[in-house]
Design a protein around this motif. Structure first.
Motif, short mmCIF file in Angstrom:
data_model
loop_
_atom_site.label_atom_id
_atom_site.label_comp_id
_atom_site.label_asym_id
_atom_site.label_seq_id
_atom_site.Cartn_x
_atom_site.Cartn_y
_atom_site.Cartn_z
N SER A 35 0.86 -1.18 0.00
CA SER A 35 0.00 0.00 0.00
C SER A 35 0.91 1.23 0.00
CB SER A 35 -0.89 0.00 1.24
OG SER A 35 -1.72 1.15 1.25
N PRO A 36 0.86 2.06 -1.05
CA PRO A 36 -0.05 1.96 -2.20
C PRO A 36 0.30 0.78 -3.11
CG PRO A 36 1.58 3.66 -2.60
CD PRO A 36 1.80 3.20 -1.19
N GLY A 37 -0.68 0.35 -3.87
CA GLY A 37 -0.47 -0.73 -4.81
C GLY A 37 0.23 -0.26 -6.07
N LEU A 38 0.43 -1.17 -7.00
CA LEU A 38 1.20 -0.89 -8.21
C LEU A 38 0.62 0.28 -9.01
CD1 LEU A 38 1.74 -4.60 -9.24
CD2 LEU A 38 3.60 -2.98 -8.81
N GLU A 39 -0.68 0.24 -9.27
CA GLU A 39 -1.29 1.26 -10.11
C GLU A 39 -1.30 2.63 -9.43
OE1 GLU A 39 -2.99 -2.72 -11.35
OE2 GLU A 39 -2.54 -1.70 -9.48
N VAL A 40 -1.64 2.65 -8.15
CA VAL A 40 -1.68 3.93 -7.43
C VAL A 40 -0.29 4.53 -7.32
CG1 VAL A 40 -2.20 5.03 -5.22
CG2 VAL A 40 -3.76 3.32 -6.16
N ALA A 41 0.70 3.70 -7.03
CA ALA A 41 2.08 4.19 -6.93
C ALA A 41 2.55 4.77 -8.26
CB ALA A 41 3.00 3.05 -6.50
N ALA A 42 2.16 4.13 -9.37
CA ALA A 42 2.53 4.64 -10.69
C ALA A 42 1.89 6.00 -10.95
CB ALA A 42 2.13 3.65 -11.77
N GLN A 43 0.68 6.19 -10.47
CA GLN A 43 -0.01 7.48 -10.63
C GLN A 43 0.67 8.58 -9.82
OE1 GLN A 43 -4.04 5.90 -9.67
NE2 GLN A 43 -4.69 7.06 -11.46
N ILE A 44 1.10 8.23 -8.61
CA ILE A 44 1.72 9.20 -7.72
C ILE A 44 3.11 9.61 -8.22
CG2 ILE A 44 2.67 9.53 -5.39
CD1 ILE A 44 0.49 7.59 -4.39
N ALA A 45 3.83 8.65 -8.76
CA ALA A 45 5.25 8.84 -9.06
C ALA A 45 5.49 9.65 -10.33
CB ALA A 45 5.93 7.49 -9.17
N ASP A 46 6.67 10.26 -10.38
CA ASP A 46 7.12 10.92 -11.62
C ASP A 46 7.67 9.91 -12.61
OD1 ASP A 46 6.80 13.82 -10.87
OD2 ASP A 46 8.12 13.17 -9.23
N ILE A 47 8.21 8.79 -12.06
CA ILE A 47 8.75 7.75 -12.92
C ILE A 47 8.62 6.41 -12.21
CG2 ILE A 47 11.13 8.07 -12.05
CD1 ILE A 47 12.08 7.41 -14.95
N THR A 48 8.31 5.37 -12.95
CA THR A 48 8.23 4.01 -12.42
C THR A 48 9.36 3.18 -13.01
OG1 THR A 48 5.84 3.99 -11.98
CG2 THR A 48 6.88 1.87 -12.42
N ILE A 49 10.06 2.45 -12.14
CA ILE A 49 11.11 1.53 -12.58
C ILE A 49 10.66 0.12 -12.23
CG2 ILE A 49 13.52 0.85 -12.37
CD1 ILE A 49 14.16 3.71 -11.50
N VAL A 50 10.51 -0.71 -13.24
CA VAL A 50 10.04 -2.09 -13.05
C VAL A 50 11.24 -2.98 -12.73
CG1 VAL A 50 8.89 -4.05 -14.13
CG2 VAL A 50 8.10 -1.72 -14.59
N SER A 51 11.16 -3.64 -11.58
CA SER A 51 12.27 -4.48 -11.13
C SER A 51 11.70 -5.80 -10.60
CB SER A 51 13.06 -3.76 -10.02
OG SER A 51 14.10 -4.57 -9.53
N VAL A 52 11.33 -6.67 -11.54
CA VAL A 52 10.72 -7.95 -11.20
C VAL A 52 11.36 -9.05 -12.05
CG1 VAL A 52 8.51 -6.91 -10.55
CG2 VAL A 52 8.88 -7.62 -12.92
N PRO A 53 11.15 -10.33 -11.70
CA PRO A 53 11.65 -11.41 -12.56
C PRO A 53 11.15 -11.25 -14.00
CG PRO A 53 10.90 -12.29 -10.47
CD PRO A 53 10.50 -10.85 -10.48
N ILE A 54 11.95 -11.71 -14.94
CA ILE A 54 11.63 -11.51 -16.36
C ILE A 54 10.25 -12.06 -16.70
CG2 ILE A 54 12.36 -11.98 -18.73
CD1 ILE A 54 15.22 -12.24 -17.68
N SER A 55 9.90 -13.21 -16.14
CA SER A 55 8.62 -13.83 -16.47
C SER A 55 7.42 -13.01 -16.00
CB SER A 55 8.55 -15.24 -15.87
OG SER A 55 8.71 -15.19 -14.46
N ALA A 56 7.64 -12.13 -15.00
CA ALA A 56 6.55 -11.29 -14.50
C ALA A 56 6.57 -9.89 -15.11
CB ALA A 56 6.65 -11.18 -12.98
N THR A 57 7.55 -9.60 -15.95
CA THR A 57 7.76 -8.24 -16.44
C THR A 57 6.56 -7.72 -17.25
OG1 THR A 57 10.16 -8.50 -16.48
CG2 THR A 57 9.23 -6.79 -17.89
N GLU A 58 6.06 -8.50 -18.19
CA GLU A 58 4.96 -8.01 -19.02
C GLU A 58 3.72 -7.75 -18.18
OE1 GLU A 58 2.66 -8.86 -23.25
OE2 GLU A 58 3.88 -10.45 -22.36
N GLU A 59 3.41 -8.64 -17.26
CA GLU A 59 2.24 -8.45 -16.40
C GLU A 59 2.33 -7.14 -15.62
OE1 GLU A 59 0.51 -9.92 -12.14
OE2 GLU A 59 2.04 -11.15 -13.13
N ILE A 60 3.48 -6.88 -15.02
CA ILE A 60 3.64 -5.67 -14.19
C ILE A 60 3.66 -4.42 -15.07
CG2 ILE A 60 5.11 -4.49 -12.53
CD1 ILE A 60 3.64 -7.06 -11.53
#
Length: 249
Positions: A35-60
């Motif tokens: 909390s905040p979740g993925l979508e809310v954090a992306a809205q709040i932020a100026d930039i989002t950096i995705v740092s997850v396993p490759i297999s989860a990358t497209e989903e995130i």
């Protein structure tokens, strides 16, 4: 800036969060249960950096990109995630791919940056901050990056596993392999032991599966479990020797 580290509870997030905070940024760490979740954090932020396993990358990316004003990733392949970021984000969203070539940040380490036609000031500020922290930035296209990774990393895995397969298929036991080998060959055996560590298995499998240049070439490689069983009690000592060698470089 406010930086959202999507999936930032892992090694990459823990490594980079203090670097960004030292540069004066506010850092949000978001994930599936935060909390905040993925979508809310992306809205709040100026930039989002995705740092997850490759297999989860497209989903995130699919979840956060529509809400992002700028988006980057720390994935070990580049064509696949960059295409996803461009596809799922708005035309006004900044996009850049990055690949830190380390687990624990240290000065002098290399980071590959892959700009796109939509790379802007926010993405460049992230690169600048990492450079000021001591990283060596190498710029290339996503395709160039993946081809380099095929040659310098994935094909190393292929060759080491092929070498292990040859020895095991000949019926040579691990004690004889060490006793009857010259020092360079013993080093190769230690590097094989390091390569087949269970902690690395999923990462290397994904880096080959999602790299267009490599995925068709690893199908004939021997199972890492078979090689681990062959090493037996010699596995951990061999891994420790390999770590000492690699740490010297």
């Amino acid at each position: 800036m406010i930086i959202n580290l999507a999936g930032g509870t892992g090694i990459m997030g823990n490594t980079h969060r203090p670097i960004f905070e030292s540069a004066g940024h506010e850092v949000i760490v978001s994930g599936r249960t935060t909390s905040p979740g993925l979508e809310v954090a992306a809205q709040i932020a100026d930039i989002t950096i995705v740092s997850v396993p490759i297999s989860a990358t497209e989903e995130i990316i699919k979840r956060v990109a529509p809400y992002s004003e700028a988006i980057m990733d720390f994935t070990g392949v580049k064509v696949f995630p960059v295409n996803c970021m461009l596809q799922y984000s708005s035309p006004s969203c900044e996009v850049m791919g990055m690949h830190p070539l380390y687990k624990d940040f240290f000065k002098g380490a290399t980071i590959v940056s892959c700009p796109t036609k939509r790379t802007g000031e926010r993405c460049r500020l992230i690169v600048s901050d990492l450079s000021k922290a001591g990283a060596q930035i190498r710029e290339m296209t996503p395709g160039e990056h993946d081809e380099y990774m095929d040659i310098t990393q994935n094909q190393r895995v292929v060759k080491l596993m092929q070498y292990a397969q040859e020895i095991i298929n000949k019926g040579i036991i691990v004690e004889d392999a060490y006793a009857l080998s010259p020092k360079p060959s013993r080093i190769l055996l230690d590097l094989i032991a390091r390569q087949i560590d269970e902690k690395n298995e999923e990462l290397y499998r994904e880096m080959s599966e999602y790299n267009f240049f490599t995925k068709s070439k690893l199908k004939t490689a021997i199972s890492p479990k078979i090689v681990r069983d062959w090493f037996g009690d010699e596995l951990k000592p061999a891994q420790e020797r390999a770590k000492r060698l690699v740490d010297l470089v």
